[in-house]
Write an enzyme that holds these catalytic residues in place. Sequence first.
Site, PDB file in Angstrom:
ATOM      1  N   GLU A  31       0.878  -1.173   0.000  1.00 31.64           N
ATOM      2  CA  GLU A  31       0.000   0.000   0.000  1.00 31.64           C
ATOM      3  C   GLU A  31       0.913   1.219   0.000  1.00 31.64           C
ATOM      4  O   GLU A  31       1.440   1.626   1.028  1.00 31.64           O
ATOM      5  CB  GLU A  31      -0.901  -0.002   1.243  1.00 31.64           C
ATOM      6  CG  GLU A  31      -1.849  -1.178   1.324  1.00 31.64           C
ATOM      7  CD  GLU A  31      -2.986  -1.113   0.325  1.00 31.64           C
ATOM      8  OE1 GLU A  31      -3.073  -0.115  -0.426  1.00 31.64           O
ATOM      9  OE2 GLU A  31      -3.787  -2.059   0.282  1.00 31.64           O
ATOM     10  N   CYS A  67      -2.946   8.694   3.092  1.00 34.52           N
ATOM     11  CA  CYS A  67      -2.641   8.197   1.750  1.00 34.52           C
ATOM     12  C   CYS A  67      -3.804   8.488   0.805  1.00 34.52           C
ATOM     13  O   CYS A  67      -3.622   8.553  -0.414  1.00 34.52           O
ATOM     14  CB  CYS A  67      -2.322   6.709   1.784  1.00 34.52           C
ATOM     15  SG  CYS A  67      -3.533   5.730   2.674  1.00 34.52           S
TER      16      CYS A  67
END
Length: 509
Positions: free
Chosen positions: A266, A300
């Site tokens: 990720e 993010c």
Amino acid sequence: MTLPGTETLADRAIRALNHCGAAIPEPTGETSPAPLTARTPIDGSALAQLHPTTTAEVEIAIGRAHEAFLAWRSVPAPKRGAVVRRLGELLTEHKTDLAGLVTLEAGKIRSEALGEVQEMIDICEFAVGLSRQLYGRTMASERPGHRLMETWHPLGVVGVISAFNFPVAVWAWNTAVALVCGDTVVWKPSEATPLTAIACDALLRRAATDVGAPDGLHQLVLGTAMVGEQLVDDPRVALVSATGSVRMGRAVAPRVAARFGRCLLELGGNNAAVVTPSADLDLAVRGIVFAAAGTAGQRCTTLRRLIVHRSIVNDVTNRIAAAYRQLTVGNPFDDGVLVGPLINESACSAMQAALDTARSDGGILVTGGERIGSGESFYVTPAVVSMPAQTAIVRAETFAPILYVLSYDTFDEAIALHNGVPQGLSSAIFTTDQREAERFLAADGSDCGIANVNIGTSGAEIGGAFGGEKETGGGRESGSDAWKAYMRRATNTVNYSDELPLAQGVEFG
């Protein structure tokens, strides 16, 4: 900084740790790397001195997790779920303490910190249900008297490498699911957030003890990137789940692949929202402001690019700028504060450098971008920058609250701008036109792992699989069928006849 009474931030951190049944680990007496100082971005002060895990201790931790896996994999999945159920209960009991540690170490405002702990509780509930739903399938066999099926089995030790911005939720995504899948976990948290990790480790150990689970299911290792490298390179670590930068992913992926291990990455996001002429602008502005300025731009999934139809771009930009000027920036423990500090000086410098580059590219700073105060903490006003084109700095992710505004004329142009970056995590469109919404979600629309309509890019629920495409890494965590990454698949053929036909009609003898 002193809180009400005479309690310092360090005192508050130790108190929260103690409430969770945790304490600062004592040194083992072995020669160890330089001490690790846990600091708070609230004022830059030290919270605690920690002793990083030595190379030998990491080796031992992986060995313990591997030994525990050999027993844990044979425990029925519903029984494995009992550990996670108990963890969820303990997280609920200690929600305030953990949220306080998240605020202290990551700088999140209280509401966001509480929300992150709630996300941990939610994924525990999900994983407990999952423990009775690790379904395989049965397929039709072409051979009479045969049954063809798939089964899923525990994978092994899962190495979790997490980032500072979600210091506990991402660990919980991985750990809760991994445990019910029959795996064990070795966790290397960010150097910036070791205290939250120590608290979580203590709560999970207590949960395992309370339900009589085997020792060693979870191992915590603290330190710099060197500790993570041991997890990356050790063949006993079957899956490395790493959250961080694209640069980190480029280093991790080939090393894990070289030993034929698995990766779940990720990585970076450069998330955009398209605002069309039909959009409900009141709703859009609310969604945009939280997505872009929340967590001081350090998610993010933070909204970093806004792609607005030319006919409304000035109106939208002015509305967002007006909303930004009402945001209160300051101590995240204070009531009414909506934007806390950046994590460190490096983040502040990166933001200023990006704004300088944007201006040199013809960008106009509409509002924000200023540092507030001085000293060892780094508070900034979220920035809105109007850009003439999608330049290199716009295409790069800067982990700070900068929102670049671009304009478009045709919907195809909007999609091209949206997809014209290396990252592919989260995306959104604000529209009341169903055709535009459906096109955005279609194969030739957003190329991201997450695509939303009439909500911002951040705030994903645990029921859906979380992750992205392109340089975001392609991994999926949390809900849906993300559990499959933590298990191995076996195809089984059972012959219950007294014949031995071969597939595809092959004759042999």
